[in-house]
Motif scaffolding. Sequence first.
Motif, PDB file in Angstrom:
ATOM      1  N   MET A   1       8.859  11.159   8.194  1.00  0.00           N
ATOM      2  CA  MET A   1       7.519  11.567   8.985  1.00  0.00           C
ATOM      3  C   MET A   1       7.849  12.741   9.809  1.00  0.00           C
ATOM      4  O   MET A   1       7.298  12.849  10.989  1.00  0.00           O
ATOM      5  CB  MET A   1       6.922  10.302   9.736  1.00  0.00           C
ATOM      6  CG  MET A   1       6.237   9.362   8.991  1.00  0.00           C
ATOM      7  SD  MET A   1       5.416   8.122  10.192  1.00  0.00           S
ATOM      8  CE  MET A   1       4.721   7.061   9.055  1.00  0.00           C
ATOM      9  N   PHE A   2       8.671  13.658   9.439  1.00  0.00           N
ATOM     10  CA  PHE A   2       8.953  14.542  10.517  1.00  0.00           C
ATOM     11  C   PHE A   2       9.153  16.180  10.143  1.00  0.00           C
ATOM     12  O   PHE A   2       9.528  16.926  10.784  1.00  0.00           O
ATOM     13  CB  PHE A   2      10.375  14.293  11.283  1.00  0.00           C
ATOM     14  CG  PHE A   2      11.473  14.111  10.412  1.00  0.00           C
ATOM     15  CD1 PHE A   2      12.269  15.129  10.099  1.00  0.00           C
ATOM     16  CD2 PHE A   2      11.679  12.875   9.880  1.00  0.00           C
ATOM     17  CE1 PHE A   2      13.578  14.987   9.317  1.00  0.00           C
ATOM     18  CE2 PHE A   2      12.921  12.402   9.334  1.00  0.00           C
ATOM     19  CZ  PHE A   2      13.639  13.417   9.109  1.00  0.00           C
ATOM     20  N   TYR A   3       9.074  16.187   8.505  1.00  0.00           N
ATOM     21  CA  TYR A   3       9.478  17.738   8.362  1.00  0.00           C
ATOM     22  C   TYR A   3       7.663  18.444   8.341  1.00  0.00           C
ATOM     23  O   TYR A   3       6.775  17.936   8.174  1.00  0.00           O
ATOM     24  CB  TYR A   3       9.776  17.533   6.960  1.00  0.00           C
ATOM     25  CG  TYR A   3      11.258  17.041   6.772  1.00  0.00           C
ATOM     26  CD1 TYR A   3      12.110  17.618   7.336  1.00  0.00           C
ATOM     27  CD2 TYR A   3      11.335  15.829   6.120  1.00  0.00           C
ATOM     28  CE1 TYR A   3      13.400  16.944   7.204  1.00  0.00           C
ATOM     29  CE2 TYR A   3      12.621  15.307   6.066  1.00  0.00           C
ATOM     30  CZ  TYR A   3      13.721  15.903   6.630  1.00  0.00           C
ATOM     31  OH  TYR A   3      15.106  15.255   6.523  1.00  0.00           O
ATOM     32  N   ILE A 282      -0.104  12.867   4.237  1.00  0.00           N
ATOM     33  CA  ILE A 282       0.433  13.913   3.425  1.00  0.00           C
ATOM     34  C   ILE A 282       0.218  15.265   4.310  1.00  0.00           C
ATOM     35  O   ILE A 282       0.401  16.190   3.654  1.00  0.00           O
ATOM     36  CB  ILE A 282      -0.209  14.129   2.047  1.00  0.00           C
ATOM     37  CG1 ILE A 282      -1.719  14.193   2.278  1.00  0.00           C
ATOM     38  CG2 ILE A 282       0.059  12.829   1.398  1.00  0.00           C
ATOM     39  CD1 ILE A 282      -2.580  14.499   0.935  1.00  0.00           C
ATOM     40  N   GLY A 283      -0.340  15.340   5.402  1.00  0.00           N
ATOM     41  CA  GLY A 283      -0.700  16.484   6.271  1.00  0.00           C
ATOM     42  C   GLY A 283       0.057  16.568   7.478  1.00  0.00           C
ATOM     43  O   GLY A 283       1.045  16.928   7.571  1.00  0.00           O
ATOM     44  N   LYS A 284      -0.818  16.366   8.505  1.00  0.00           N
ATOM     45  CA  LYS A 284      -0.609  16.663  10.008  1.00  0.00           C
ATOM     46  C   LYS A 284       0.875  15.745  10.144  1.00  0.00           C
ATOM     47  O   LYS A 284       1.669  16.272  10.916  1.00  0.00           O
ATOM     48  CB  LYS A 284      -1.755  16.289  10.809  1.00  0.00           C
ATOM     49  CG  LYS A 284      -1.472  16.309  12.308  1.00  0.00           C
ATOM     50  CD  LYS A 284      -2.613  16.089  13.174  1.00  0.00           C
ATOM     51  CE  LYS A 284      -2.302  16.347  14.606  1.00  0.00           C
ATOM     52  NZ  LYS A 284      -3.289  16.158  15.589  1.00  0.00           N
ATOM     53  N   ALA A 285       0.713  14.536  10.038  1.00  0.00           N
ATOM     54  CA  ALA A 285       1.917  13.671  10.174  1.00  0.00           C
ATOM     55  C   ALA A 285       3.291  14.114   9.387  1.00  0.00           C
ATOM     56  O   ALA A 285       4.410  13.627   9.730  1.00  0.00           O
ATOM     57  CB  ALA A 285       1.661  12.488  10.100  1.00  0.00           C
ATOM     58  N   ALA A 286       3.016  14.729   8.213  1.00  0.00           N
ATOM     59  CA  ALA A 286       3.955  14.907   7.256  1.00  0.00           C
ATOM     60  C   ALA A 286       4.970  13.970   6.798  1.00  0.00           C
ATOM     61  O   ALA A 286       6.184  14.074   6.644  1.00  0.00           O
ATOM     62  CB  ALA A 286       4.929  16.171   7.735  1.00  0.00           C
ATOM     63  N   LEU A 429      -3.669   6.304  10.579  1.00  0.00           N
ATOM     64  CA  LEU A 429      -2.443   6.221   9.710  1.00  0.00           C
ATOM     65  C   LEU A 429      -1.694   4.564   9.580  1.00  0.00           C
ATOM     66  O   LEU A 429      -1.563   4.398   8.383  1.00  0.00           O
ATOM     67  CB  LEU A 429      -1.473   7.054  10.664  1.00  0.00           C
ATOM     68  CG  LEU A 429       0.018   7.488   9.952  1.00  0.00           C
ATOM     69  CD1 LEU A 429      -0.249   7.597   8.373  1.00  0.00           C
ATOM     70  CD2 LEU A 429       0.817   8.230  10.705  1.00  0.00           C
ATOM     71  N   VAL A 430      -2.032   3.954  10.639  1.00  0.00           N
ATOM     72  CA  VAL A 430      -1.599   2.564  10.535  1.00  0.00           C
ATOM     73  C   VAL A 430      -2.620   1.796   9.376  1.00  0.00           C
ATOM     74  O   VAL A 430      -1.940   1.087   8.418  1.00  0.00           O
ATOM     75  CB  VAL A 430      -1.740   1.867  11.854  1.00  0.00           C
ATOM     76  CG1 VAL A 430      -1.764   0.258  11.578  1.00  0.00           C
ATOM     77  CG2 VAL A 430      -0.750   2.221  12.895  1.00  0.00           C
ATOM     78  N   ALA A 431      -3.796   2.427   9.326  1.00  0.00           N
ATOM     79  CA  ALA A 431      -4.583   1.666   8.235  1.00  0.00           C
ATOM     80  C   ALA A 431      -4.139   1.991   6.790  1.00  0.00           C
ATOM     81  O   ALA A 431      -4.067   1.581   6.013  1.00  0.00           O
ATOM     82  CB  ALA A 431      -6.241   2.195   8.534  1.00  0.00           C
ATOM     83  N   PHE A 432      -3.767   3.350   6.767  1.00  0.00           N
ATOM     84  CA  PHE A 432      -3.315   3.644   5.388  1.00  0.00           C
ATOM     85  C   PHE A 432      -1.968   3.014   5.198  1.00  0.00           C
ATOM     86  O   PHE A 432      -1.861   2.400   3.873  1.00  0.00           O
ATOM     87  CB  PHE A 432      -2.877   5.191   5.534  1.00  0.00           C
ATOM     88  CG  PHE A 432      -2.217   5.626   4.102  1.00  0.00           C
ATOM     89  CD1 PHE A 432      -2.919   5.585   2.836  1.00  0.00           C
ATOM     90  CD2 PHE A 432      -0.809   6.056   4.510  1.00  0.00           C
ATOM     91  CE1 PHE A 432      -1.897   5.849   1.627  1.00  0.00           C
ATOM     92  CE2 PHE A 432      -0.101   6.504   3.138  1.00  0.00           C
ATOM     93  CZ  PHE A 432      -0.702   6.063   1.756  1.00  0.00           C
ATOM     94  N   LEU A 433      -1.190   2.588   6.046  1.00  0.00           N
ATOM     95  CA  LEU A 433       0.143   1.877   5.823  1.00  0.00           C
ATOM     96  C   LEU A 433      -0.216   0.562   5.252  1.00  0.00           C
ATOM     97  O   LEU A 433       0.421   0.147   4.512  1.00  0.00           O
ATOM     98  CB  LEU A 433       0.791   1.968   6.966  1.00  0.00           C
ATOM     99  CG  LEU A 433       1.737   3.624   7.540  1.00  0.00           C
ATOM    100  CD1 LEU A 433       2.206   3.223   8.810  1.00  0.00           C
ATOM    101  CD2 LEU A 433       2.323   3.945   6.234  1.00  0.00           C
ATOM    102  N   LYS A 434      -1.231   0.027   5.841  1.00  0.00           N
ATOM    103  CA  LYS A 434      -1.346  -1.376   5.595  1.00  0.00           C
ATOM    104  C   LYS A 434      -2.160  -1.447   4.185  1.00  0.00           C
ATOM    105  O   LYS A 434      -2.048  -2.292   3.370  1.00  0.00           O
ATOM    106  CB  LYS A 434      -2.620  -1.870   6.623  1.00  0.00           C
ATOM    107  CG  LYS A 434      -2.012  -2.025   7.789  1.00  0.00           C
ATOM    108  CD  LYS A 434      -2.844  -2.674   9.020  1.00  0.00           C
ATOM    109  CE  LYS A 434      -2.353  -3.397  10.348  1.00  0.00           C
ATOM    110  NZ  LYS A 434      -3.235  -3.742  10.887  1.00  0.00           N
ATOM    111  N   SER A 435      -2.724  -0.242   3.785  1.00  0.00           N
ATOM    112  CA  SER A 435      -3.239  -0.154   2.415  1.00  0.00           C
ATOM    113  C   SER A 435      -2.141  -0.234   1.130  1.00  0.00           C
ATOM    114  O   SER A 435      -2.467  -0.220   0.284  1.00  0.00           O
ATOM    115  CB  SER A 435      -4.252   1.176   2.113  1.00  0.00           C
ATOM    116  OG  SER A 435      -3.293   2.215   1.674  1.00  0.00           O
ATOM    117  N   LEU A 436      -0.865  -0.251   1.542  1.00  0.00           N
ATOM    118  CA  LEU A 436       0.233  -0.170   0.775  1.00  0.00           C
ATOM    119  C   LEU A 436       0.731  -1.586   0.267  1.00  0.00           C
ATOM    120  O   LEU A 436       1.745  -1.798  -0.496  1.00  0.00           O
ATOM    121  CB  LEU A 436       1.291   0.516   1.477  1.00  0.00           C
ATOM    122  CG  LEU A 436       1.204   2.236   1.696  1.00  0.00           C
ATOM    123  CD1 LEU A 436       2.252   2.537   2.355  1.00  0.00           C
ATOM    124  CD2 LEU A 436       1.151   2.862   0.575  1.00  0.00           C
TER     125      LEU A 436
END
Length: 452
Positions: A1-3, A282-286, A429-436
């Motif tokens: 999450m950092f590049y 895929i964007g701001k948080a990379a 972002l947490v909502a997306f992680l839960k969708s995994l």
Amino acid sequence: MFYERRSLRSTLPALGLVAIATAGACGQEDGKNGLSAEEWAMVQEIAPYSKPMPANPFNHRDQDVAVAKLGQMLFFETDVSEAEPLTVDSPFGKKGDKAKIGCVTCHDPARYFADARPGSLSLGRNGYLRRNTPTMLNAGYYNWAGWTGRHDSLVMHGAGVWSTSASALSYAHYVYRKYRDEYNAVFPATPLDPALDPLAPDAARFPMSGAPKANAMAADGPWEKMAPEDQKIIQQIQYNLGRIWDTYPRKLTTPNSPFERFTKGDEKALTPEAKRGLRLFIGKAACSDCHSGPTLSDNQFHNIGVATNMLATAADVGRFADLAASSTNVFGGAGQFSDDPAAAAAKNATVVQMDMTMMGAFRTPGLLSIEKTGPYFHSGEFPTLESVVRFYNVGGGDKAGDGGPGTYAGTKDVRLRPLGLTEPEIADLVAFLKSLTGDLPPLEWTQDTAKH
């Protein structure tokens, strides 16, 4: 999450809370599910299970169902520790108790094969382990096993994993006593030695307990007094156990997550919040710069400044120290029991040993079903996905305290920097992680089949 994400960095930050259906405003031709063509291409790079699990060259039995079934039986066993008692009080027993620990102790099938017990570090027979136990799910996708790649495959890990329950000689006797027929049927070329029977006339060849001493300066124990050929017999048993714990985990995957369905064209599989979170990922948080591929891991090692757990006795130097242990382990891919030592030589040739950039570095974990496998990081001190996202949002840990109450070894990656996520963006972002989160592996592979 950092590049730094160069391709979309200039266009996505301002769009973090805009409905995903407006993604075409980026100036790209339409892709799918409301994403631009470029965004959709990036989504495909992190599509779950988009590539098959790689074979293990060191274990030609890695697809053998019979091997996996034996692994499943032994996974649920706790009697293996009956010869050696707990040395500390713990949630699963009091000091002096026996038959309390097995693989299932730290890998709860109902909790997505993660450690569900209280505490941020896992407990073994002799006390706290130095790291949080990672989930077994999707482990066959990793190039190196463990938080630091200490093991060059799951075979090396499996050959020694029961050491948290009992010594090598103890569990060799245990397998002979309780699973002799099953073991010999699966490994007919290297059956268990009859002298493992304590009533055998030559039973003295194999003491009931013992393992190689920790260092050359330690006093010799029962293991060192064994004949070299008998030591090799026990090591062959250990390697075969490594095979089963390489083969069985390959059955433990979590398909059918909302995000997986989305990548296959089901636009309604993700909530609006999760879709916004995907664009941040895929964007701001990379995040996808490191969390990519079929399980959302780049299979690399990074120092992000996670503090050493306060229960640890010293700063954890991560891959820096553990990598050297991998290359000299008798159960490694280059060892005498491996099915393909040449493959290990080629693999090890690509690694720089004791590279200072690996000081304090730990593996990028896969993210499939990450919601179910906390606590997080090798320290286990981050209890929720929100706490993880907030850690990244401030640019990772800092020796002044941002990473937690302890300190970390080495130098944090210079590319780690604050993300500037707003509170709504953190929630997305947490909502997306839960969708995994996918389905648990089928009951066929998660039910207790041990011979209790």
